[in-house]
Design an enzyme around this catalytic site. Structure first.
Site, short mmCIF file in Angstrom:
data_model
loop_
_atom_site.label_atom_id
_atom_site.label_comp_id
_atom_site.label_asym_id
_atom_site.label_seq_id
_atom_site.Cartn_x
_atom_site.Cartn_y
_atom_site.Cartn_z
N THR A 12 -3.15 7.91 9.21
CA THR A 12 -2.92 7.24 7.93
C THR A 12 -3.33 5.77 8.02
O THR A 12 -3.45 5.24 9.11
CB THR A 12 -1.42 7.30 7.54
OG1 THR A 12 -0.66 6.71 8.60
CG2 THR A 12 -0.96 8.71 7.31
N CYS A 13 -3.54 5.15 6.85
CA CYS A 13 -3.93 3.74 6.83
C CYS A 13 -2.76 2.83 6.49
O CYS A 13 -2.89 1.63 6.47
CB CYS A 13 -5.05 3.50 5.83
SG CYS A 13 -6.57 4.31 6.30
N VAL A 14 -1.62 3.42 6.16
CA VAL A 14 -0.45 2.59 5.85
C VAL A 14 0.70 3.00 6.77
O VAL A 14 1.77 2.54 6.68
CB VAL A 14 -0.02 2.71 4.37
CG1 VAL A 14 -0.97 1.93 3.49
CG2 VAL A 14 0.05 4.14 3.92
#
Lengths: 103, 167
Positions: free
Chosen positions: A101-103
């Site tokens: 994920t990027c968050v």
């Protein structure tokens, strides 16, 4: 694929050191893995690693926000438990794949 | 070891100069991502980007439904500019975007800023823009570290393996 020996058990890891077979994971492996990178795991760390395992192995996306809402620690606490790159380190010691994920 | 791995990024300074949902979130995602990688992170908010750290505005950001050629309706049908001009449409579209982001576990602006500072990231407001919009320190989000001049901004950027990103 490389093999590594932690606490007397041979486990398979990818080129970045992430375990490729999550079922081989034990607390002892996690502790040795972290020690190798200069971090001593406490019971607090282990509890969080178990939460991460549960979350990832059930197929849900793991975000830093989810950890903040886990009830084990808040986001600030998470950065203190695993200094540097917490999500990358924690997933590694939890024996699951690198976060996607990027968050 | 390849060339780029020899000099990993140590510090990143991100400038947020626009106040639409997509511009602000581009900044927040990049900043939070850097913090998560253990990179020293500083974010500088200027002009309409200040909306992202202004208490009264930060949770009411919109995306433009007029003059936005990338805008489509669900299903990919082009979004007519005249439709976007109808009162309430922009608010509806903005609410829809926020809902979709929430589904991906992307937090609201205030919580996102807290995530960044919890990991050691720092937030700064541009003095000139703050003066221009007649704002005070207390109008800004509590985690904002300081209101700084351009000169002070450049002092923050010093050092090797540092990058500036303008979103």
């Amino acid at each position: 694929m490389a093999q590594k020996n932690y606490s007397g058990v041979n486990i398979s890891v990818d080129e970045e050191g992430y375990m490729t077979d999550s079922s081989q994971w034990t607390k002892e492996i996690a502790k040795e893995m972290a020690k190798e990178e200069g971090l001593n795991l406490t019971e607090e760390h282990i509890k969080l690693l178990e939460f991460i395992r549960e979350k990832v192995l059930s197929g849900s996306a793991l975000t830093i926000r989810a950890i903040g809402k886990s009830g084990f620690t808040d986001i600030k606490g998470f950065y203190q438990l695993f200094p540097g790159a917490p999500l990358k380190k924690a997933t590694k010691y939890a024996g699951v794949s690198k976060p996607s994920t990027c968050v | 070891m390849s060339e780029e791995n020899k000099y990993p990024l140590k510090k990143v300074v991100i400038i947020c100069a626009k106040g639409s949902i997509e511009d602000v979130y581009a900044t927040l995602v990049m900043a939070n991502g850097a913090v998560m990688e253990g990179i020293e992170t500083k974010v500088f908010f200027t002009f309409f980007g200040l909306d992202a750290i202004t208490k009264k505005k930060m949770l009411k950001l919109h995306t433009a439904t007029v003059g936005n050629p990338a805008m489509t309706m669900p299903g990919g049908i082009p979004f007519p500019t005249l439709l976007g001009a109808i009162p309430g449409v922009e608010a509806g579209v903005s609410a829809m975007m926020k809902k979709q982001m929430e589904a991906l576990d992307i937090p609201p602006v205030d919580e996102f800023l807290e995530m960044i500072t919890a990991g050691g990231g720092e937030l700064y407001a541009c003095k000139l823009a703050v003066d221009m919009f007649k704002l005070k320190k207390e109008d800004l989000f509590d985690d904002v570290k300081d209101i700084i001049t351009v000169g002070e901004f450049y002092e923050l950027v010093g050092g090797q393996q540092t990058q500036i990103i303008f979103t």
